[in-house]
Structure formats: C-alpha cells, structure tokens
Design an enzyme around this catalytic site. Sequence first.
Site, PDB file in Angstrom:
ATOM      1  N   SER A  13      45.462  -4.896  70.140  1.00 26.44           N
ATOM      2  CA  SER A  13      46.905  -5.022  70.116  1.00 26.44           C
ATOM      3  C   SER A  13      47.394  -5.075  69.053  1.00 26.44           C
ATOM      4  O   SER A  13      46.252  -5.001  67.327  1.00 26.44           O
ATOM      5  CB  SER A  13      46.821  -6.442  70.537  1.00 26.44           C
ATOM      6  N   CYS A  14      48.067  -5.503  68.292  1.00 28.89           N
ATOM      7  CA  CYS A  14      48.668  -5.759  66.756  1.00 28.89           C
ATOM      8  C   CYS A  14      49.996  -6.011  66.686  1.00 28.89           C
ATOM      9  O   CYS A  14      50.759  -7.380  67.638  1.00 28.89           O
ATOM     10  CB  CYS A  14      49.303  -4.539  66.557  1.00 28.89           C
ATOM     11  N   ASP A  15      50.572  -6.998  66.087  1.00 31.60           N
ATOM     12  CA  ASP A  15      51.464  -8.074  65.335  1.00 31.60           C
ATOM     13  C   ASP A  15      51.594  -7.109  64.256  1.00 31.60           C
ATOM     14  O   ASP A  15      51.423  -7.145  63.441  1.00 31.60           O
ATOM     15  CB  ASP A  15      50.762  -9.578  64.668  1.00 31.60           C
ATOM     16  N   GLU A  29      53.426  -0.831  68.139  1.00 30.59           N
ATOM     17  CA  GLU A  29      52.430  -1.260  68.640  1.00 30.59           C
ATOM     18  C   GLU A  29      52.404  -0.909  69.624  1.00 30.59           C
ATOM     19  O   GLU A  29      52.893  -0.452  70.218  1.00 30.59           O
ATOM     20  CB  GLU A  29      53.363  -3.071  68.736  1.00 30.59           C
TER      21      GLU A  29
END
Length: 413
Positions: A19-21, A106
Amino acid sequence: MERPASPQMASSSPDSPCSCDCFVSVPPASAIPAVIFAKNSDRPRDEVQEVVFVPAGSHTPGSRLQCTYIEVEQVSKTHAVILSRPSWLWGAEMGANEHGVCIGNEAVWTKEQVGEGEALLGMDLLRLALERSSSAQEALHVITGLLERYGQGGSCLEDPAPFSYHNTFLLADRTEAWVLETAGRLWAAQRIQACCFLSEAFLDFPGWSGFLLICKQGARNISNQLSIGTDISVQHPELRTHAQAKGWWDGQGAFDFAQVFSLTQQPVRMEAAKARFRAGQELLQQWQGGITAEVMMGILRDKESGICMDSGGFRTTASMVSVLPQDPTQPCVHFLTATPDPSRSVFKPFIFGVGVAQAPQVLSPTFGAQDPVRTLPRFQTRVDRRHTLYRGHQAALGLMESDQVSPREKGLP
C-alpha cells in the site's frame, strides 16, 4: 514540535498487501507560502529503492524509449528528474522534476478488469509525466494521453507470480495539486487548490450584514482507493457513458466516480486502505494552517495510524517530502530517504541546480541483459540490488537492535 494525538486505526494483519499514502498541502493549509508534497512507498519488505537523478536531454525525432516492459515514442526534449524507484524497473514510485512538479502513485482496484498483458506500469506513467511536463496540470494531460494510447498493465512486483493493478496519482507544483484516479483507460481528476469565496454573513453588530470571505483549506491525501466523488474537475469523455453501458450508473442524478467504479465487494487490501485514508485525513485536518515539511515527515513516520507500515511481508521501503515555494525565485527542496522505514531513516535534501550529479551511494547495481526483469520468462531468479546506503542502513539497524550500541547511541535517555 508537539504533535496532535494520532487517530486510532485497526492494526494491520501480517498478510496486509502493499500500500502507499500520498499527501499534499496547498496554502493556506501550509504554514508557509509553499505547496508541500509527501509520500510513503509501501512495497515488499526486501525490495530496494534507489534514488536516481536523470539530467535533461534532447532526443532524435522518431526515436523509441524502452520503459519497464514496452517501448513508447520518445519526445524531443525531456526535463531533469529525481526519482525514488524500485531498482528493478524503469519508472518510479515518486519523484520531482526541475520545474517543481512532484508526483506519487497508488495501487487501486476497480470494477474495470486489470488487463493481463504488459503495458505501461503506473510507475512508468509517473516518470514519463515528470520528464515531459512543466506543471501539474500538464503532467495530468501527459498521463491521460499515454494511458489512452498504450494502456496500463504488467506485473508490479519482482516475482514470478503476477501482481497487477490500476493507479491513482497525486500531482503537485508550486501553485496547485491534482488527484488523478484511473480505471483501465478511463479516469477522473480533481483539482486541489486554496479557493476563497464570498459568503453572506450577519455580523455581530446591530443592523449590520454583509459578506464574509471564506477560504477552503487545501490539504488532500490518497490511499489505495478511489476518493473522487461528485467533485470532478475533468474526466475521460466516455467515463459516464461507459458506466451507464455497464449498468453501474443509471444516468440519473449526480455522478459519483468513487461510488460508481469502486468494487461492490472490497478485498482486504481496500478495506485496510479506508482506515489509513481516514487517519491521513484526520492528521492533515489537525495540522490545518500549520503544515510544514517537518509535519509531513511526522505523518509519514506515524506507525499508530498504519501510514508508516511494517507488517508481514510489506513495509514502507522509501519516503519523500517536497517543499515547493510559490515564489519562483526560491528553489524547491526535495527530501528523500532512499532507505526503509522513515521513522528510522534520515530525509536527505536534494535541490536542482548547476553541477547536480548522481550520488553513487544510492544507486543500485545493474545487471544488463541478464537482469531477471529482462530475461524471459521474467523473475525466475533473484539478484542483490542493495546500494551502498541501503547496506549501511541495514548494518546500523542491526547494531541498534543488538547489545553493541549503548542506549545513548541509540538516542535513548
């Protein structure tokens, strides 16, 4: 700096996927007259990210450019870029160019099926946009144009088992930011800016009424899910007709992109992203009007929210924060870790300028035609891609976790 308490979030399971933010702050949400961009790249825990500087270039008309899997037509001129990228691929997870454009991407899964064939990775689209644009809006046009022509697809992990997804992007420059969310070749985009408007108000004086100037704070985040609702600034011309033809939208009332294109039954990866997205929203809201590079680094280092990930086979493998002053005479400053876990890494500054060159300490070794990403079938073997800084960082963490370093040297009282 005293930080607000982190919002509560359900803990991630060991099987949580990558995942990423991404985060952005536009004045007046920023404490200074600058747009501030930030991203955590969450990837397989043993994957190495390198920081690569590519100078501006001129290219022969009609020449071809090899991306991770496919070739595209090269343009005549490309801008200088700084990239943080998984060292096995051509594109990048995040980066900036000499004109102060920053982009982060993302993974996202929607009702549109992910194609099985190899095309442009979202990370390829990111790098191509940085090399070919001088503003966030121009970068958006570059990505959507390439998406329409070449599509997106191909495995996004250095692994024999394919793992593919579509992409969302956060794009920023000195004056504004954009969220671009895709579903196959379709897309919707939302402009993020500091907008002020007049609102009729009755003041606290007898007989007085008038208009009040209200400013909407420009802070935004994205986290592995569609987040653009009805507030669409620009969209693919066939977006709504396609949704209607598929039976996802009846053509009546407001068109909510996230509601229409999100999966009805969300996979675990998307459910976990919802909580992280809300946590990021709350952290940005708590710092409204006071967001600085230091605040963004603190958000990226926040483990309680899950934004700083270290769970099972995945973790935050690299991080980036950029300060983009509105004053064009001031340089943009980009801070990159080039090492995993921002809570245990140093953000190193980079500024475009005369004499800038590649730092060899953050450049991974290359393997030419024998690279597992080049030989078919792909990814049948593994190679050691660790760069000098990555090795040193591993060694330092090993010492910190052993008895060979005193509490004082660990930074403990």
